[in-house]
Design a protein around this motif. Sequence first.
Motif, mmCIF file in Angstrom:
data_model
loop_
_atom_site.group_PDB
_atom_site.id
_atom_site.type_symbol
_atom_site.label_atom_id
_atom_site.label_comp_id
_atom_site.label_asym_id
_atom_site.label_seq_id
_atom_site.Cartn_x
_atom_site.Cartn_y
_atom_site.Cartn_z
ATOM 1 N N TYR A 43 38.853 9.388 55.510
ATOM 2 C CA TYR A 43 37.520 9.149 55.032
ATOM 3 C C TYR A 43 36.611 8.995 56.048
ATOM 4 O O TYR A 43 35.415 9.400 56.250
ATOM 5 C CB TYR A 43 37.587 7.946 53.900
ATOM 6 N N ALA A 44 36.950 8.022 57.095
ATOM 7 C CA ALA A 44 36.087 7.800 58.108
ATOM 8 C C ALA A 44 35.778 8.677 59.007
ATOM 9 O O ALA A 44 34.642 9.413 59.254
ATOM 10 C CB ALA A 44 36.801 6.716 59.041
ATOM 11 N N ALA A 45 36.643 9.809 59.507
ATOM 12 C CA ALA A 45 36.619 10.961 60.291
ATOM 13 C C ALA A 45 35.689 11.917 59.410
ATOM 14 O O ALA A 45 34.667 12.699 60.044
ATOM 15 C CB ALA A 45 37.803 11.561 60.731
ATOM 16 N N ALA A 46 35.858 12.001 58.032
ATOM 17 C CA ALA A 46 34.958 13.039 57.386
ATOM 18 C C ALA A 46 33.510 12.545 57.270
ATOM 19 O O ALA A 46 32.474 13.237 57.416
ATOM 20 C CB ALA A 46 35.488 13.205 55.653
ATOM 21 N N ALA A 47 33.346 11.254 56.919
ATOM 22 C CA ALA A 47 31.891 10.795 56.683
ATOM 23 C C ALA A 47 31.347 10.832 58.112
ATOM 24 O O ALA A 47 30.040 11.085 58.304
ATOM 25 C CB ALA A 47 32.044 9.327 56.334
ATOM 26 N N ALA A 48 31.840 10.609 59.349
ATOM 27 C CA ALA A 48 31.144 10.545 60.485
ATOM 28 C C ALA A 48 30.633 11.916 60.849
ATOM 29 O O ALA A 48 29.829 11.869 61.557
ATOM 30 C CB ALA A 48 32.175 10.252 61.554
ATOM 31 N N ARG A 49 31.029 12.994 60.282
ATOM 32 C CA ARG A 49 30.678 14.368 60.479
ATOM 33 C C ARG A 49 30.120 14.873 59.228
ATOM 34 O O ARG A 49 29.628 15.993 59.224
ATOM 35 C CB ARG A 49 31.732 15.423 60.750
ATOM 36 N N GLY A 50 29.611 14.140 58.244
ATOM 37 C CA GLY A 50 28.717 14.626 57.239
ATOM 38 C C GLY A 50 29.367 15.225 56.196
ATOM 39 O O GLY A 50 28.894 15.959 55.255
ATOM 40 N N TYR A 51 30.917 15.065 55.993
ATOM 41 C CA TYR A 51 31.642 15.699 55.146
ATOM 42 C C TYR A 51 32.012 14.582 54.205
ATOM 43 O O TYR A 51 32.112 13.480 54.299
ATOM 44 C CB TYR A 51 32.839 16.371 55.629
ATOM 45 N N ARG A 52 32.611 14.976 52.742
ATOM 46 C CA ARG A 52 33.274 14.208 51.810
ATOM 47 C C ARG A 52 34.587 14.702 51.567
ATOM 48 O O ARG A 52 34.950 16.044 51.741
ATOM 49 C CB ARG A 52 32.295 14.419 50.474
ATOM 50 N N ALA A 53 35.611 13.664 51.536
ATOM 51 C CA ALA A 53 37.115 13.953 51.115
ATOM 52 C C ALA A 53 36.939 13.940 49.587
ATOM 53 O O ALA A 53 36.922 12.892 48.705
ATOM 54 C CB ALA A 53 37.583 12.759 51.649
ATOM 55 N N LEU A 54 37.689 15.142 48.830
ATOM 56 C CA LEU A 54 38.075 15.120 47.616
ATOM 57 C C LEU A 54 39.608 15.078 47.486
ATOM 58 O O LEU A 54 40.115 15.665 47.993
ATOM 59 C CB LEU A 54 37.814 16.458 46.927
ATOM 60 N N ILE A 55 40.078 13.761 46.887
ATOM 61 C CA ILE A 55 41.502 13.451 46.834
ATOM 62 C C ILE A 55 42.102 13.786 45.612
ATOM 63 O O ILE A 55 41.503 13.690 44.472
ATOM 64 C CB ILE A 55 41.462 11.907 46.772
ATOM 65 N N THR A 56 43.142 14.330 45.598
ATOM 66 C CA THR A 56 43.878 14.746 44.388
ATOM 67 C C THR A 56 45.411 14.359 44.918
ATOM 68 O O THR A 56 45.755 14.193 46.030
ATOM 69 C CB THR A 56 43.889 16.144 44.110
ATOM 70 N N THR A 57 46.325 14.458 43.811
ATOM 71 C CA THR A 57 47.711 14.287 44.024
ATOM 72 C C THR A 57 48.660 15.242 43.496
ATOM 73 O O THR A 57 48.308 15.664 42.292
ATOM 74 C CB THR A 57 48.079 12.922 43.839
ATOM 75 N N GLY A 58 50.047 15.513 43.846
ATOM 76 C CA GLY A 58 51.058 16.220 43.122
ATOM 77 C C GLY A 58 52.062 15.379 42.574
ATOM 78 O O GLY A 58 53.068 15.777 41.918
ATOM 79 N N ASN A 59 52.281 13.966 42.898
ATOM 80 C CA ASN A 59 52.982 13.026 42.312
ATOM 81 C C ASN A 59 54.554 13.585 42.745
ATOM 82 O O ASN A 59 55.492 13.389 42.095
ATOM 83 C CB ASN A 59 53.101 12.890 40.797
ATOM 84 N N ARG A 60 54.714 13.963 44.024
ATOM 85 C CA ARG A 60 55.953 14.279 44.796
ATOM 86 C C ARG A 60 56.422 15.537 43.847
ATOM 87 O O ARG A 60 57.994 15.453 43.884
ATOM 88 C CB ARG A 60 56.910 13.147 44.675
ATOM 89 N N TYR A 73 30.760 21.310 52.468
ATOM 90 C CA TYR A 73 30.924 19.939 53.156
ATOM 91 C C TYR A 73 31.774 19.141 52.398
ATOM 92 O O TYR A 73 31.825 17.755 52.361
ATOM 93 C CB TYR A 73 29.862 19.227 53.187
ATOM 94 N N ASN A 74 32.693 19.746 51.631
ATOM 95 C CA ASN A 74 33.966 18.961 50.947
ATOM 96 C C ASN A 74 35.178 19.505 51.619
ATOM 97 O O ASN A 74 35.348 20.598 51.871
ATOM 98 C CB ASN A 74 33.948 19.364 49.353
ATOM 99 N N VAL A 75 35.988 18.403 51.873
ATOM 100 C CA VAL A 75 37.374 18.775 52.460
ATOM 101 C C VAL A 75 38.417 18.146 51.445
ATOM 102 O O VAL A 75 38.546 16.988 51.065
ATOM 103 C CB VAL A 75 37.712 18.161 54.019
ATOM 104 N N GLY A 76 39.336 18.994 50.891
ATOM 105 C CA GLY A 76 40.321 18.568 49.965
ATOM 106 C C GLY A 76 41.428 17.855 50.550
ATOM 107 O O GLY A 76 41.657 18.064 51.666
ATOM 108 N N VAL A 77 41.892 16.768 49.917
ATOM 109 C CA VAL A 77 43.198 15.962 50.483
ATOM 110 C C VAL A 77 43.821 15.997 49.376
ATOM 111 O O VAL A 77 43.735 15.429 48.420
ATOM 112 C CB VAL A 77 42.745 14.566 51.025
ATOM 113 N N MET A 78 45.198 16.538 49.475
ATOM 114 C CA MET A 78 46.193 16.546 48.608
ATOM 115 C C MET A 78 47.265 15.472 48.985
ATOM 116 O O MET A 78 47.945 15.777 50.004
ATOM 117 C CB MET A 78 47.076 17.863 48.179
#
Length: 340
Positions: free
Chosen positions: A85-102, A63-68
């Motif tokens: 975030y809103a769409a994930a929470a509405a379905r019982g999921y969490r968003a895990l945020i990371t970045t690649g700094n371009r 129930y985790n969705v990654g977001v790069m």
Amino acid sequence: MSRSPTIIDVARRAGVSKSVVSRVMRGERSVSSSSRAAVSAAAEQLGYRANAVARSLVQRRTYNVGVMVSDLHNIFFAEVLDGLYAAAAARGYRALITTGNRDPAAERIAVEQLLELRADGVVLAGARLEADVIAGFARSVPIALVGSDLRLRDVDVVVDDDSRGATLAVEHLVGLGHRDIALIDGGHGAGAAQRRAGYESAMRSAKLARFARIEPGDFTEEGGYEGARRLLRRGKRPTAIFASNDQSAVGALNAIEEADLDVPGDISLMGYDNTALAALRHISLTTVHQPRRQIGEMAMTAVLRRIERPGARAQRHVLAPRLVLRATTAKPSRSVKRSR
């Protein structure tokens, strides 16, 4: 209670089934308010905390969705994250945020780390990854792209019609009477190539191709600042500048004011995205709107659809941009000055 409370203890205390407790813990909206309240009260009384690892082993889903996110400094993506975030929470999921700094290499590592954390799917926001790399990730989990119009099998796409948006910008400036319209390019940023193509096509359609100028830049304030400085130093200056995004436009605005020129009195200026930055009263930037929160919601929904329906076909969603008129564009000055 000497041992740690379990989901069964919570269900017994709340007078509901174990599955109801599980659905409440995932944040699903299908549970009645009375059951939700009973479960929450029981969990608090017992000091229960959901064991996400155990649940993922049983359900084969974290129930985790990654977001790069390619560039966390770009306010456009911050606003897209609201929708994700809103769409994930509405379905019982969490968003895990990371970045690649371009940086494509850093982006690849960031996505691999999300997969190591067993993310059920991944949203790539503004990614600069090569198509074959994205296709490789898509063989492992559902993938959705934000801001990139790559056509890949099994990869959802949510994108603004960037070419049309650039056309709207040029048509607005031409309608005001501008001919010498320069573009500060977005470099390798997501959507930059389509905006560049739209600018070039619109200038040709207006029979102004000989006036077209594309100045190298990127989707940062520094890129816009340096691009505008070069345009102002190079002989006859343009009467209008179209920056490839709002952040770049703010940098261009700084360069124009630094040269003791007025916007829009001496130079009209346009951006792209319609971020909160553009709407600030002291900036009041004419720009092209793309629905950032909606883009985030649609991208997350696309990933969740294929997580929950394995085998479902990926889809491509193209959203229509619109012009937002503010204070930085006007008819060109009668006298075209050289840079000071």
